[in-house]
Design a protein around this motif. Sequence first.
Motif, PDB file in Angstrom:
ATOM      1  N   MET A   1      71.595 -82.115  70.037  1.00 21.56           N
ATOM      2  CA  MET A   1      71.968 -80.929  68.755  1.00 21.56           C
ATOM      3  C   MET A   1      70.870 -80.746  68.105  1.00 21.56           C
ATOM      4  O   MET A   1      70.308 -81.797  67.266  1.00 21.56           O
ATOM      5  CB  MET A   1      73.161 -81.278  68.245  1.00 21.56           C
ATOM      6  N   ASN A   2      70.076 -79.644  67.913  1.00 20.99           N
ATOM      7  CA  ASN A   2      69.018 -79.482  66.887  1.00 20.99           C
ATOM      8  C   ASN A   2      69.464 -78.298  65.900  1.00 20.99           C
ATOM      9  O   ASN A   2      70.661 -77.765  66.367  1.00 20.99           O
ATOM     10  CB  ASN A   2      67.777 -79.223  67.589  1.00 20.99           C
ATOM     11  N   THR A   3      68.881 -77.968  64.887  1.00 18.12           N
ATOM     12  CA  THR A   3      69.366 -77.017  63.758  1.00 18.12           C
ATOM     13  C   THR A   3      69.423 -75.863  64.612  1.00 18.12           C
ATOM     14  O   THR A   3      70.318 -75.057  64.053  1.00 18.12           O
ATOM     15  CB  THR A   3      68.216 -77.212  62.766  1.00 18.12           C
ATOM     16  N   GLU A   4      68.436 -75.345  65.526  1.00 15.74           N
ATOM     17  CA  GLU A   4      68.815 -74.048  65.866  1.00 15.74           C
ATOM     18  C   GLU A   4      69.873 -73.798  66.683  1.00 15.74           C
ATOM     19  O   GLU A   4      70.655 -72.745  66.548  1.00 15.74           O
ATOM     20  CB  GLU A   4      67.533 -74.001  67.144  1.00 15.74           C
ATOM     21  N   VAL A   5      70.136 -74.702  67.630  1.00 14.63           N
ATOM     22  CA  VAL A   5      71.656 -74.805  68.452  1.00 14.63           C
ATOM     23  C   VAL A   5      72.708 -74.552  67.278  1.00 14.63           C
ATOM     24  O   VAL A   5      73.560 -73.942  67.478  1.00 14.63           O
ATOM     25  CB  VAL A   5      71.807 -76.156  69.451  1.00 14.63           C
ATOM     26  N   LEU A   6      72.681 -75.505  66.374  1.00 13.46           N
ATOM     27  CA  LEU A   6      73.848 -75.715  65.260  1.00 13.46           C
ATOM     28  C   LEU A   6      74.029 -74.249  64.701  1.00 13.46           C
ATOM     29  O   LEU A   6      74.795 -73.849  64.575  1.00 13.46           O
ATOM     30  CB  LEU A   6      73.360 -76.604  64.301  1.00 13.46           C
ATOM     31  N   ASN A   7      72.844 -73.649  64.400  1.00 16.06           N
ATOM     32  CA  ASN A   7      73.135 -72.262  63.718  1.00 16.06           C
ATOM     33  C   ASN A   7      73.605 -71.192  64.608  1.00 16.06           C
ATOM     34  O   ASN A   7      74.271 -70.248  64.373  1.00 16.06           O
ATOM     35  CB  ASN A   7      71.816 -71.802  63.244  1.00 16.06           C
ATOM     36  N   ILE A   8      73.293 -71.313  66.138  1.00 20.93           N
ATOM     37  CA  ILE A   8      73.905 -70.309  66.872  1.00 20.93           C
ATOM     38  C   ILE A   8      75.239 -70.638  67.042  1.00 20.93           C
ATOM     39  O   ILE A   8      76.057 -69.865  66.955  1.00 20.93           O
ATOM     40  CB  ILE A   8      73.348 -70.565  68.235  1.00 20.93           C
ATOM     41  N   ILE A   9      75.835 -71.939  67.269  1.00 19.16           N
ATOM     42  CA  ILE A   9      77.114 -72.216  67.101  1.00 19.16           C
ATOM     43  C   ILE A   9      77.807 -71.625  65.856  1.00 19.16           C
ATOM     44  O   ILE A   9      78.948 -71.139  65.773  1.00 19.16           O
ATOM     45  CB  ILE A   9      77.401 -73.584  67.421  1.00 19.16           C
ATOM     46  N   ARG A  10      77.106 -71.867  64.803  1.00 22.51           N
ATOM     47  CA  ARG A  10      77.686 -71.480  63.513  1.00 22.51           C
ATOM     48  C   ARG A  10      78.001 -69.937  63.495  1.00 22.51           C
ATOM     49  O   ARG A  10      78.977 -69.508  63.025  1.00 22.51           O
ATOM     50  CB  ARG A  10      76.825 -72.030  62.338  1.00 22.51           C
ATOM     51  N   GLU A  11      76.931 -69.386  63.934  1.00 24.09           N
ATOM     52  CA  GLU A  11      77.165 -67.578  63.665  1.00 24.09           C
ATOM     53  C   GLU A  11      78.219 -67.261  64.826  1.00 24.09           C
ATOM     54  O   GLU A  11      79.100 -66.355  64.213  1.00 24.09           O
ATOM     55  CB  GLU A  11      75.704 -67.046  64.359  1.00 24.09           C
ATOM     56  N   GLN A  12      78.691 -68.088  65.823  1.00 23.21           N
ATOM     57  CA  GLN A  12      79.554 -67.647  66.767  1.00 23.21           C
ATOM     58  C   GLN A  12      80.947 -67.940  65.928  1.00 23.21           C
ATOM     59  O   GLN A  12      82.075 -67.075  66.043  1.00 23.21           O
ATOM     60  CB  GLN A  12      79.564 -68.471  68.063  1.00 23.21           C
ATOM     61  N   SER A  13      80.941 -69.020  65.475  1.00 18.76           N
ATOM     62  CA  SER A  13      82.415 -69.687  64.539  1.00 18.76           C
ATOM     63  C   SER A  13      82.625 -68.735  63.655  1.00 18.76           C
ATOM     64  O   SER A  13      83.650 -68.476  63.457  1.00 18.76           O
ATOM     65  CB  SER A  13      81.954 -71.006  64.215  1.00 18.76           C
ATOM     66  N   LYS A  14      81.546 -68.065  62.827  1.00 23.31           N
ATOM     67  CA  LYS A  14      81.782 -67.314  61.744  1.00 23.31           C
ATOM     68  C   LYS A  14      82.332 -65.970  62.235  1.00 23.31           C
ATOM     69  O   LYS A  14      83.352 -65.728  61.656  1.00 23.31           O
ATOM     70  CB  LYS A  14      80.649 -66.960  60.791  1.00 23.31           C
ATOM     71  N   LYS A  15      82.028 -65.498  63.229  1.00 24.78           N
ATOM     72  CA  LYS A  15      82.696 -64.385  63.994  1.00 24.78           C
ATOM     73  C   LYS A  15      84.206 -64.533  64.010  1.00 24.78           C
ATOM     74  O   LYS A  15      85.108 -63.851  63.857  1.00 24.78           O
ATOM     75  CB  LYS A  15      81.994 -63.800  65.167  1.00 24.78           C
ATOM     76  N   ALA A  16      84.337 -65.677  64.529  1.00 22.58           N
ATOM     77  CA  ALA A  16      85.965 -66.161  65.034  1.00 22.58           C
ATOM     78  C   ALA A  16      86.645 -66.387  63.639  1.00 22.58           C
ATOM     79  O   ALA A  16      87.808 -66.122  63.861  1.00 22.58           O
ATOM     80  CB  ALA A  16      85.829 -67.454  65.938  1.00 22.58           C
ATOM     81  N   LEU A  17      85.943 -66.625  62.605  1.00 25.06           N
ATOM     82  CA  LEU A  17      86.840 -66.715  61.422  1.00 25.06           C
ATOM     83  C   LEU A  17      86.854 -65.522  60.220  1.00 25.06           C
ATOM     84  O   LEU A  17      87.355 -65.668  59.485  1.00 25.06           O
ATOM     85  CB  LEU A  17      86.160 -67.940  60.641  1.00 25.06           C
ATOM     86  N   ALA A  18      86.020 -64.515  61.114  1.00 24.47           N
ATOM     87  CA  ALA A  18      85.858 -63.505  59.911  1.00 24.47           C
ATOM     88  C   ALA A  18      87.196 -62.896  59.316  1.00 24.47           C
ATOM     89  O   ALA A  18      87.100 -62.428  58.204  1.00 24.47           O
ATOM     90  CB  ALA A  18      85.130 -62.370  60.760  1.00 24.47           C
ATOM     91  N   ALA A  19      88.128 -62.720  60.034  1.00 25.56           N
ATOM     92  CA  ALA A  19      89.501 -62.161  59.602  1.00 25.56           C
ATOM     93  C   ALA A  19      89.915 -62.956  58.275  1.00 25.56           C
ATOM     94  O   ALA A  19      90.774 -62.565  57.434  1.00 25.56           O
ATOM     95  CB  ALA A  19      90.466 -62.269  60.850  1.00 25.56           C
ATOM     96  N   ARG A  20      89.620 -64.428  58.283  1.00 33.70           N
ATOM     97  CA  ARG A  20      90.170 -65.164  57.325  1.00 33.70           C
ATOM     98  C   ARG A  20      89.301 -65.184  56.195  1.00 33.70           C
ATOM     99  O   ARG A  20      89.343 -65.440  54.956  1.00 33.70           O
ATOM    100  CB  ARG A  20      90.121 -66.731  57.879  1.00 33.70           C
ATOM    101  N   LEU A  21      88.007 -64.778  56.434  1.00 33.61           N
ATOM    102  CA  LEU A  21      86.782 -64.781  55.339  1.00 33.61           C
ATOM    103  C   LEU A  21      86.516 -63.408  54.661  1.00 33.61           C
ATOM    104  O   LEU A  21      85.984 -63.135  53.763  1.00 33.61           O
ATOM    105  CB  LEU A  21      85.543 -65.286  56.016  1.00 33.61           C
ATOM    106  N   GLY A  22      87.793 -62.517  54.992  1.00 32.40           N
ATOM    107  CA  GLY A  22      87.655 -61.434  54.392  1.00 32.40           C
ATOM    108  C   GLY A  22      86.967 -60.332  54.821  1.00 32.40           C
ATOM    109  O   GLY A  22      86.438 -59.416  54.028  1.00 32.40           O
ATOM    110  N   GLU A  23      86.342 -60.376  56.032  1.00 31.12           N
ATOM    111  CA  GLU A  23      85.320 -59.666  56.409  1.00 31.12           C
ATOM    112  C   GLU A  23      85.839 -58.660  57.591  1.00 31.12           C
ATOM    113  O   GLU A  23      84.821 -58.101  58.364  1.00 31.12           O
ATOM    114  CB  GLU A  23      83.963 -60.538  57.158  1.00 31.12           C
ATOM    115  N   GLY A  24      86.917 -58.693  57.890  1.00 28.65           N
ATOM    116  CA  GLY A  24      87.524 -57.876  59.119  1.00 28.65           C
ATOM    117  C   GLY A  24      87.174 -58.686  60.305  1.00 28.65           C
ATOM    118  O   GLY A  24      86.170 -59.204  60.562  1.00 28.65           O
TER     119      GLY A  24
END
Lengths: 574, 165
Positions: A1-24
Amino acid sequence: MNTEVLNIIREQSKKALAARLGEGSQDNFQKHVLVCGGTGCHSSGCQKVYDKMEETLKATGLDESIKLIQTGCMGACQLGPVVMVYPGEYHYCHVGEDDVSEIVEKHLKNDELVERLFYTNNDGELQPTMSEMDFYRRQQKIALRNCGKIDPTSFEEYLAVDGFKALEKVLTSMKPQEVIDVIKASGLRGRGGAGFPTGVKWQFMADNESDEKYVICNGDEGDPGAFMDNAILTGDPFSIIEAMTICGYATGATKGYAYIRLEYPLAIKNFRLALEACRKNGLLGENILDSGFSFDIEVREGAGAFVCGEETALMASIEGKRGEPRPRPPFPAASGLYGKPSNINNVETWANVCPIILNGPEWYANIGVGKSKGTKVFALAGKIVNAGLVEVPMGISLKEVVEEIGGGIADGKAFKAAQTGGPSGGCIPIDYYETSLDYETLAELGSIVGSGGLIITDEDTCMVDLAKFYLTFTQEESCGKCTSCRIGTKRMLEIMDRITKGLGTEEDLALLEELAYIVQQTALCGLGQTAPNPIVSTLQYYRDEYLAHIIDKECPAGVCDIKVKKKAAKKITA
Amino acid sequence: MAGTTCTCNCSVSNLTGEAKIEHLLELYKGNPSALIVVLSAIQTELGYLPKDWMVRVAEELNMPLTDVYGAATFYAAFSMQPKGKYTINLCVGTACYVKGAPEVQAAIEKELGIKPGETTEDRKFSFNLVHCIGACGIAPVMTINGDVCPKVTKDTVAEILSKYE
C-alpha cells in the motif's frame, strides 16, 4: 500500500459514505440506517433491533437501497437502543423490536417520520434530529468524532472520515521532532487523570536512545462510573491505532501494546479486527506507506486489577507479573516495559492526536480555557435524566452539563453534588454549581477532572456513605505493596464503617484527617495517594453530615442503617 | 524477553478447551512474560485454574511455581475454585451503587444463600461483585454468563434468576 492507492480507496469510500456526511447519496444506497451497538444499547437489546431490521430490509427487498450499519456508542445511553436514519440524522430513541417495521414502512419506504420515537425534552419540545437534541447540541466531539457514525470494524469507513490522513501527513511531510512540537503546541494533556502534557512526555521518550522502545495504550479503564475509553476502543479502534503509530514514528518506537481490560470483550474484539485490517492493508507492519517506518501493535488483556491502570503496574502486568507499581523515577520514558523507554497514554488522549495533526495545534489550543485545552469526555451518570457520554469543551460549567445536556436531575429531585474523578476525586457541592469544568478549577475545589466520571447525586444520596463506597473500592483494589496504602486505607475504612453505623466519635474525624494526610503523602503510587480524596473532600463540604451520623445518630439522607439511639441529654440538676 | 506476538491469533481462536491451552504453551514455551495470556486462556476454557495446570504452566514457561501462584491470586479474573454453571456479576460501580445496587445485592444473597465470591452448593450459580461494566445508563445492572440484565431491582431478582435452569 502506498499513499496513491490509499487515496484512491479513500475517494471511493467517501462516495459510499456521502449520504451520512450530508452530501447526498452517490451510490445505490439512498438511506443509511445506523443501530447503536455501544455497551449501553447492547444491554438494552440493540442486537435484537439490528437483527429484526436486517430481516425486515431483506424481506422487503429494501436491502438493495438501504445500508444497515452497527456502530459504536453514540452517547445517549439512557435513550437506547438508538437507531439513526441518514440523510437528516434522525434519532430514534428506545427502539424496540416491535418498532422496526413501523420505521421501515413509514420512514424508509415513504419518508414519513415516526414522531412517537423521537426525543421530547422537559418542556415538551419534539427534537427529531441529532443536531436539534439538547443532549448533543452543546457537545463538541473530537475524541468521540467517529463513535456512532461509522462501522467501527470497517477499514473503508474509517478512511472515508479522513482516517490515516494524519499518519500520511506525518510520514510524508514531517520530521519526528516536528510531530512532537505540534503535540506540545496543542496543549494536549493526559486524559487518564493526571493531566501531564502529552507532547512533553513524547519528548522524554524521543530523547532516550535505545535499540527498542515501546508505545503503550492504557485501556485499563477502571474508575467505576467512567466508560469513555470503552466507547472509543469499541467505536473507533482505528483512530487509536493510527495515533499510536504516529507516536511510534515521532519517538522512535517500532512496537506497541494496547492493554485493554478484560471486562470490555467487545472493545478487545473490535480492536483486534481493526489491527488485522491494518496489517492486511499495510498500515501496520514493515515499511508503512513506503516510508521505511515499521510498526506493529499487540493487544494484551487485563485480568481484573484496578491498580493496573497505574503505568508501572500496567507494564508489570504486560510482562506477565503481578500488577504492582514500582517507585518512579526511573520514569517509563527512561526505563519502562522490559526496562526499555516506553510512552504510555490513555485511550482518550490517543483519540485526540489525529485531529490535532490534521487541523493544527492552534485549532486545538483555541478550544478550552486557560491551561486546559481541547475537550473532555465525561461519563454522565447517577441521578440524571439523560445519562450517557458527553464531550464538551473544557471550561463549560457544571450546571450547563447537568441541566442543558443531561436534562436535569431525575424524578424532579434537587441537585446535591457532583462527584468527579471517581475514587481518586472529590465532590462539587451546589455552591459551586456554576463552576468551570477544567483541570485547574476542579483542583482548586479539592476535586479532579480525573478520567472523567461525573456522577450526579441528589438529596437522597448520603455523602458519607458515598465516600465510604469509594474507599471500600480503593481498599479492595490496593495491591498491598506499600504499607501506608495497605494499612492506612484499611484503618480509614474501619472508621468510616463505625461512623455510618452511628458508632463514630468526633475524635474519629481528626484521626481520619490525619490518616488521609499520611496516605496521600507517603503511598507509592497514584492509587494510594488519591484514595483519601473522597473522604477529604466530603469532610470539607459535608462535615455536618458526618456530625449528624456521629452526634445525632442520624443519616440525613436516610441511607445508612443506624441502629444506635441517640442518648438523651443529661438533665442538669440545680 | 520482549516480543511475544502471537502470530496466529486466528488459529488459536478456532481451538477450544485443552487443545487451545496446549497450543499456547507450545507457542510461548520458555517465555514467562506470556503468563497472564496463558492463565487467562485456562480460566476461560476450564472455568478455573486447576493445580495440575498451574504446575504445567510453570514448567513450560520456565518459571517458578510461586510466581504462577502469585499472579493467579493477584488478579480478580482468576479463580482456583470451580465456578457454578452460571456466573452472576453484579455491578457495584458508582452509578449502579447510587441507583440501588446494594439492595439488589441483598436480594441475590437472600435468594441464593451465598455471599459475593461464593458458589451455590449445587454449583448452579457463582456470585461476584464487579466495578463498572460501562453500562451506567441502564443502572443498576448485572450480567449472568454475559447476558446483560438492565435496571434490576430487588423485586425482579428472583424472577430473573428463575429463568436460568
